[in-house]
Design a protein around this motif. Structure first.
Motif, PDB file in Angstrom:
ATOM      1  N   ALA A 172      -0.360 -14.976   3.393  1.00 20.66           N
ATOM      2  CA  ALA A 172      -0.416 -15.369   4.796  1.00 20.66           C
ATOM      3  C   ALA A 172      -1.838 -15.787   5.141  1.00 20.66           C
ATOM      4  CB  ALA A 172       0.042 -14.242   5.704  1.00 20.66           C
ATOM      5  N   TYR A 173      -1.936 -16.876   5.908  1.00 15.75           N
ATOM      6  CA  TYR A 173      -3.224 -17.446   6.290  1.00 15.75           C
ATOM      7  C   TYR A 173      -3.275 -17.576   7.811  1.00 15.75           C
ATOM      8  CZ  TYR A 173      -3.260 -18.848   1.376  1.00 15.75           C
ATOM      9  OH  TYR A 173      -3.219 -18.842   0.002  1.00 15.75           O
ATOM     10  N   GLY A 174      -4.323 -17.021   8.421  1.00 19.43           N
ATOM     11  CA  GLY A 174      -4.474 -17.099   9.863  1.00 19.43           C
ATOM     12  C   GLY A 174      -5.933 -17.034  10.253  1.00 19.43           C
ATOM     13  N   ASP A 175      -6.190 -17.184  11.556  1.00 18.70           N
ATOM     14  CA  ASP A 175      -7.583 -17.205  12.001  1.00 18.70           C
ATOM     15  C   ASP A 175      -7.837 -16.409  13.279  1.00 18.70           C
ATOM     16  OD1 ASP A 175      -6.230 -19.210  13.652  1.00 18.70           O
ATOM     17  OD2 ASP A 175      -8.242 -19.694  14.352  1.00 18.70           O
ATOM     18  N   SER A 176      -6.796 -15.845  13.889  1.00 15.64           N
ATOM     19  CA  SER A 176      -7.013 -15.209  15.193  1.00 15.64           C
ATOM     20  C   SER A 176      -6.188 -13.936  15.334  1.00 15.64           C
ATOM     21  CB  SER A 176      -6.643 -16.181  16.318  1.00 15.64           C
ATOM     22  OG  SER A 176      -5.240 -16.337  16.368  1.00 15.64           O
ATOM     23  N   SER A 177      -6.409 -13.248  16.446  1.00 24.73           N
ATOM     24  CA  SER A 177      -5.651 -12.017  16.718  1.00 24.73           C
ATOM     25  C   SER A 177      -4.162 -12.305  16.878  1.00 24.73           C
ATOM     26  CB  SER A 177      -6.186 -11.328  17.969  1.00 24.73           C
ATOM     27  OG  SER A 177      -6.064 -12.182  19.090  1.00 24.73           O
ATOM     28  N   GLY A 178      -3.814 -13.532  17.234  1.00 29.25           N
ATOM     29  CA  GLY A 178      -2.406 -13.909  17.344  1.00 29.25           C
ATOM     30  C   GLY A 178      -1.684 -13.962  16.009  1.00 29.25           C
ATOM     31  N   ASP A 179      -2.453 -13.877  14.915  1.00 29.09           N
ATOM     32  CA  ASP A 179      -1.881 -13.906  13.559  1.00 29.09           C
ATOM     33  C   ASP A 179      -1.827 -12.530  12.910  1.00 29.09           C
ATOM     34  OD1 ASP A 179      -1.754 -16.743  13.693  1.00 29.09           O
ATOM     35  OD2 ASP A 179      -3.874 -16.852  13.150  1.00 29.09           O
ATOM     36  N   THR A 180      -2.336 -11.510  13.573  1.00 35.76           N
ATOM     37  CA  THR A 180      -2.478 -10.182  12.970  1.00 35.76           C
ATOM     38  C   THR A 180      -1.168  -9.648  12.406  1.00 35.76           C
ATOM     39  OG1 THR A 180      -4.313  -9.691  14.458  1.00 35.76           O
ATOM     40  CG2 THR A 180      -3.248  -7.814  13.405  1.00 35.76           C
ATOM     41  N   GLN A 181      -0.103  -9.728  13.176  1.00 42.19           N
ATOM     42  CA  GLN A 181       1.185  -9.182  12.732  1.00 42.19           C
ATOM     43  C   GLN A 181       1.755  -9.985  11.567  1.00 42.19           C
ATOM     44  OE1 GLN A 181       0.257  -9.651  15.899  1.00 42.19           O
ATOM     45  NE2 GLN A 181       0.728  -7.824  17.081  1.00 42.19           N
ATOM     46  N   MET A 182       1.536 -11.293  11.558  1.00 45.95           N
ATOM     47  CA  MET A 182       1.977 -12.111  10.433  1.00 45.95           C
ATOM     48  C   MET A 182       1.188 -11.750   9.182  1.00 45.95           C
ATOM     49  SD  MET A 182       1.973 -16.275   9.971  1.00 45.95           S
ATOM     50  CE  MET A 182       0.195 -16.459   9.851  1.00 45.95           C
ATOM     51  N   LEU A 183      -0.118 -11.605   9.319  1.00 45.79           N
ATOM     52  CA  LEU A 183      -0.953 -11.261   8.166  1.00 45.79           C
ATOM     53  C   LEU A 183      -0.562  -9.904   7.585  1.00 45.79           C
ATOM     54  CD1 LEU A 183      -4.417 -12.424   9.564  1.00 45.79           C
ATOM     55  CD2 LEU A 183      -3.087 -13.564   7.786  1.00 45.79           C
ATOM     56  N   ALA A 184      -0.108  -8.994   8.439  1.00 41.58           N
ATOM     57  CA  ALA A 184       0.283  -7.657   7.983  1.00 41.58           C
ATOM     58  C   ALA A 184       1.542  -7.672   7.124  1.00 41.58           C
ATOM     59  CB  ALA A 184       0.488  -6.733   9.187  1.00 41.58           C
ATOM     60  N   LEU A 185       2.333  -8.740   7.199  1.00 41.36           N
ATOM     61  CA  LEU A 185       3.552  -8.847   6.391  1.00 41.36           C
ATOM     62  C   LEU A 185       3.264  -9.247   4.944  1.00 41.36           C
ATOM     63  CD1 LEU A 185       5.877 -10.811   8.867  1.00 41.36           C
ATOM     64  CD2 LEU A 185       5.871  -8.340   8.428  1.00 41.36           C
ATOM     65  N   ALA A 186       2.068  -9.736   4.693  1.00 40.12           N
ATOM     66  CA  ALA A 186       1.753 -10.331   3.390  1.00 40.12           C
ATOM     67  C   ALA A 186       1.199  -9.330   2.398  1.00 40.12           C
ATOM     68  CB  ALA A 186       0.755 -11.460   3.585  1.00 40.12           C
ATOM     69  N   HIS A 187       1.411  -9.636   1.114  1.00 36.65           N
ATOM     70  CA  HIS A 187       0.753  -8.901   0.043  1.00 36.65           C
ATOM     71  C   HIS A 187      -0.718  -9.330  -0.033  1.00 36.65           C
ATOM     72  CE1 HIS A 187       5.052  -9.152  -1.437  1.00 36.65           C
ATOM     73  NE2 HIS A 187       4.845  -7.842  -1.309  1.00 36.65           N
ATOM     74  N   LYS A 188      -0.945 -10.638   0.221  1.00 36.87           N
ATOM     75  CA  LYS A 188      -2.291 -11.187   0.193  1.00 36.87           C
ATOM     76  C   LYS A 188      -2.512 -11.980   1.476  1.00 36.87           C
ATOM     77  CE  LYS A 188      -2.437 -11.453  -4.811  1.00 36.87           C
ATOM     78  NZ  LYS A 188      -2.692 -12.256  -6.015  1.00 36.87           N
ATOM     79  N   SER A 189      -3.385 -11.456   2.335  1.00 35.35           N
ATOM     80  CA  SER A 189      -3.642 -12.155   3.599  1.00 35.35           C
ATOM     81  C   SER A 189      -5.075 -12.679   3.612  1.00 35.35           C
ATOM     82  CB  SER A 189      -3.379 -11.249   4.775  1.00 35.35           C
ATOM     83  OG  SER A 189      -4.218 -10.123   4.739  1.00 35.35           O
ATOM     84  N   ILE A 190      -5.221 -13.876   4.151  1.00 33.55           N
ATOM     85  CA  ILE A 190      -6.529 -14.520   4.237  1.00 33.55           C
ATOM     86  C   ILE A 190      -6.766 -14.861   5.701  1.00 33.55           C
ATOM     87  CG2 ILE A 190      -7.899 -16.539   3.598  1.00 33.55           C
ATOM     88  CD1 ILE A 190      -5.046 -15.393   1.385  1.00 33.55           C
TER      89      ILE A 190
END
Length: 192
Positions: A172-190
């Motif tokens: 999962a790739y994100g850049d803001s607090s709006g992506d936090t929950q998406m990034l938490a679903l990933a094995h590898k988050s950037i």
């Protein structure tokens, strides 16, 4: 098979596509006037009296309420196909393309609107989960058809659309607090 989830604005793009679309769709003078009308809502959002989704829906109401649906969709499609590439971060797009070449399922999960992201995603062979606008009787209603795809809603949409257990590795790739929950679903988050 692996899964790669990408936020769009600020992750794949160098600028916010919402602001770019607003400027493109109504012109400079009307953009400035509409943003002045939006200031009270912006202040309410900053003071946390209204949430992100409510503020965003009010912004769209100010800019587009009762706009002809065909005209709106034509503007969105033209923006998508002829303007979005100019704000894409080439290095991050290469990361996305590497996932595609590696046979990963690639999905953009964005709070931006389907109407201006979908043609670009289709052109690039990418799935899309995003916010959608509500049209009634051939005009924009001033409302969203779906909840704003931001924060917890991103994670909810991903889980609704995909069986995450099917994927060996989730990126999962994100850049803001709006992506936090998406990034938490990933094995590898950037986070950029």
């Amino acid at each position: 098979m692996n899964l790669a989830l990408f936020d769009f604005d600020g992750t794949l793009s160098t600028k916010d596509s919402l602001d770019e679309f607003l400027r493109y769709s109504v012109g400079k003078k009307r953009y400035i006037l509409n943003m002045l009308k939006f200031i009270p809502n912006f202040a309410l959002w900053k003071l946390r009296i209204i949430d992100n989704s409510t503020a965003k829906e009010r912004l769209f109401w100010i800019f587009f309420k009762d706009m002809d649906e065909a005209l709106f969709r034509a503007k969105a499609k033209n923006f998508s196909l002829y303007r979005l590439d100019a704000i894409i971060d080439e290095a991050r797009m290469k990361v996305l393309e590497q996932h595609q070449e590696g046979n990963s399922r690639v999905v953009i999960v964005s709070a931006s609107m389907r109407c201006w992201l979908e043609p670009w995603c289709h052109k690039n062979g990418i799935e899309l989960l995003s916010t959608e606008l509500k049209f009634e009787d051939g005009k924009y209603s001033g409302k969203f058809l779906t909840p704003n795809c931001h924060g917890q809603e991103k994670a909810r949409r991903i889980k609704e659309h995909l069986n995450l257990d099917e994927y060996e590795t989730i990126y999962a790739y994100g850049d803001s607090s709006g992506d936090t929950q998406m990034l938490a679903l990933a094995h590898k988050s950037i986070k950029y």
